[in-house]
Design a protein around this motif. Sequence first.
Motif, PDB file in Angstrom:
ATOM      1  N   SER A 106      37.974  47.266  57.782  1.00  0.00           N
ATOM      2  CA  SER A 106      37.007  45.798  56.767  1.00  0.00           C
ATOM      3  C   SER A 106      37.269  46.613  55.359  1.00  0.00           C
ATOM      4  N   ALA A 107      37.120  48.279  55.616  1.00  0.00           N
ATOM      5  CA  ALA A 107      36.648  48.232  54.396  1.00  0.00           C
ATOM      6  C   ALA A 107      37.734  48.633  53.648  1.00  0.00           C
ATOM      7  N   ALA A 108      38.764  49.272  54.769  1.00  0.00           N
ATOM      8  CA  ALA A 108      41.174  49.211  53.933  1.00  0.00           C
ATOM      9  C   ALA A 108      40.615  48.457  53.539  1.00  0.00           C
ATOM     10  N   ARG A 109      40.402  46.943  53.924  1.00  0.00           N
ATOM     11  CA  ARG A 109      40.836  45.686  53.865  1.00  0.00           C
ATOM     12  C   ARG A 109      40.467  45.188  52.292  1.00  0.00           C
ATOM     13  N   LEU A 110      39.219  45.242  52.263  1.00  0.00           N
ATOM     14  CA  LEU A 110      38.015  44.923  50.841  1.00  0.00           C
ATOM     15  C   LEU A 110      39.161  45.992  49.454  1.00  0.00           C
ATOM     16  N   ALA A 111      39.326  46.806  50.179  1.00  0.00           N
ATOM     17  CA  ALA A 111      39.773  48.204  48.783  1.00  0.00           C
ATOM     18  C   ALA A 111      41.282  47.665  48.015  1.00  0.00           C
ATOM     19  N   HIS A 112      41.993  46.963  49.559  1.00  0.00           N
ATOM     20  CA  HIS A 112      43.594  46.411  48.979  1.00  0.00           C
ATOM     21  C   HIS A 112      43.516  45.082  48.393  1.00  0.00           C
ATOM     22  N   LEU A 113      42.314  44.594  48.469  1.00  0.00           N
ATOM     23  CA  LEU A 113      42.164  43.152  48.278  1.00  0.00           C
ATOM     24  C   LEU A 113      41.348  43.355  46.232  1.00  0.00           C
ATOM     25  N   GLN A 114      41.432  44.147  46.638  1.00  0.00           N
ATOM     26  CA  GLN A 114      40.773  45.000  44.951  1.00  0.00           C
ATOM     27  C   GLN A 114      41.389  46.041  44.162  1.00  0.00           C
ATOM     28  N   GLY A 115      42.823  46.034  44.944  1.00  0.00           N
ATOM     29  CA  GLY A 115      43.797  46.829  44.105  1.00  0.00           C
ATOM     30  C   GLY A 115      42.989  47.738  44.006  1.00  0.00           C
ATOM     31  N   ASN A 116      42.107  48.470  44.981  1.00  0.00           N
ATOM     32  CA  ASN A 116      41.876  49.734  44.814  1.00  0.00           C
ATOM     33  C   ASN A 116      42.201  50.725  45.610  1.00  0.00           C
TER      34      ASN A 116
END
Length: 400
Positions: free
Chosen positions: A20-30
Motif C-alpha cells: 500500500s505504501a508503494a502504491r501511494l508513492a507510485h500514484l504520487q510520482g514519488n
Amino acid sequence: MKQRILIIGSGFAGMWSAISAARLAHLQGNTSLEIAVLAPEPTLYVRPRFYEANVSTLTADLQPLFTALNIRFIAGYASWIDERKKGVWYQATDTESVFISYDKLIIASGSRLRSPDIAGFAEYGFDIDQHDNAMRLENHLNALAKQPESLARNTVVVCGGGFTGIELATEMPSRLKALFGKDTDTKIVVVERGSAIGGRYSQALRDIITNASDELGIEWHLNSGVETIDKSGVTLQDGTRIETATVVWTAGVKASPLGENLVASRDASGRFVVTEQLQIPAYSDIFATGDMAHAKTDDNGNTALMSCQHAIQLGKYAGHNAVASLMGIKGLPYRQINYVTCLDLGAWGAVYTEGWDQQVKLVRQEAKKLKAAITGELIYPPKADRNVAFAAADPLAKFV
Ligand SMILES: Cc1cc2nc3c(=O)[nH]c(=O)nc-3n(C[C@H](O)[C@H](O)[C@H](O)COP(=O)(O)OP(=O)(O)OC[C@H]3O[C@@H](n4cnc5c(N)ncnc54)[C@H](O)[C@@H]3O)c2cc1C
C-alpha cells in the motif's frame, strides 16, 4: 538522502503495509522514497491454516512480490525502537546488531500465543501458533501413526474452545483416521473454561458448533481448566484424568512486546491503542497495525480483532497513511464496517456468518467452499505484478 518508510514484520499486515505504501508513492510520482520491510525472512506464514495437515506447504515466498514492487527486504529481528533518534536496532545475525533509521515506522510484528504456566506444558504440550510449532505437532502425529494402537495414541485433547480450538478439534477426526486407519476409534476432547460450547458466539453459531461437535463425536469438557500435563495424559482442575499423547494449547494470544519503551497505552492483549490514522498517539512518525493495533473499526463501538481479516485491511491503511503523512497529504481514517466469520468444522463442513451479531448465512459444503476460497486464495499475497498488487492494496477497495 532517500526518505524511508520502515515496516517491521512480513505477516499479513506488514506485507499489505508495504504494498500500500508503494502504491501511494507510485500514484504520487514519488520515486525517491525507500519502502523497506524488516523481518526474519521474506515469507508469509499462513497462520489461519495451521490446524491443517501439510503445514510445511502453508507459506508464501514474498521476495518476487517485493522485487516487482521495488520494496527492499532486510533480514533481521528488531530488538529496540529508538524513537528519539528515529531508528530501529535489529539483530542481523546472532552476533551482529545493526541500526537503521526511518522517516516513518510501521510496527507490524504480530502476535504470539501466551504459553500457559502449567506443569508439563513445555515438555509435553503442543500448539499451532507459529509454523515451527504446527510442524512439531504434525511430526508428532506422524510418529504416533507408527506406534501400536492405544487409547492415549488415539486421543487428542484441545485446550481452549475458541475459533482456533474448534477448527483444530473438528479437523482432528479426519486427520487421525488418515494417519491411523479409517476404522480407528478416535477420541477428541475440547477442554473449555466457559460453561457453554462456543459460549462467546451468537446463539445461531453456537447451535451449529454443537451440532457439528455431536456429529463428529467431539466431547466438550466445560467449566474446567488444565492442572498438569505429563507424558501419558492430562489432569484437569476438577480431577478428571484423560489418557492422551497429544495435548494442544490454543487459548490466549498476546501482541509482540516490541516497542515496550514507547510511552503508549496498550490494551489487555498488548496492542497499541492507535488513532484513526493508526498512529501511536504520542508519536506522529510511528504507526502500529495488524495484531499490534487496537483500532476502532466503526462508530458503533467495534474494534479490530486479532484476525487476518483485520490485519490485511489495517496493513493497507497503515502503509497508505505513513506515505500520506510523509508527503503532507491527508490520510484515511481506518474503517472496516463489514465483519464476517468463516469457521471450518472438519468433515461436517463449515459455517459462514455476517455481522458482529454473527448471523449464520451459509453452512456445510457451501460454507466450506467459501472457506477454501478465503484461506486458499484471498489471504495469499497478490501476484508479483505491479498493477494487480496496487489495485488490491487500495484501502478503499472492497475487501469482504
Ligand atoms: C492457528 C491460527 C488460526 C487462525 N485462524 C484465523 C482465521 O480463521 N481467521 C482470521 O482472520 N485470523 C485467524 N488467525 C489470526 C491471524 O493469523 C492473525 O491475526 C494474523 O496473522 C495477524 O497478522 P499480522 O501481520 O499482524 O501478524 P503475523 O501474521 O503474526 O506476522 C508478524 C510478522 O512479524 C514478524 N516479526 C515478529 N517480531 C518481529 C521482530 N521483532 N522483528 C522483525 N519481525 C518480527 C514475524 O516474523 C512475522 O513476519 C489465526 C491464527 C492462528 C495462529
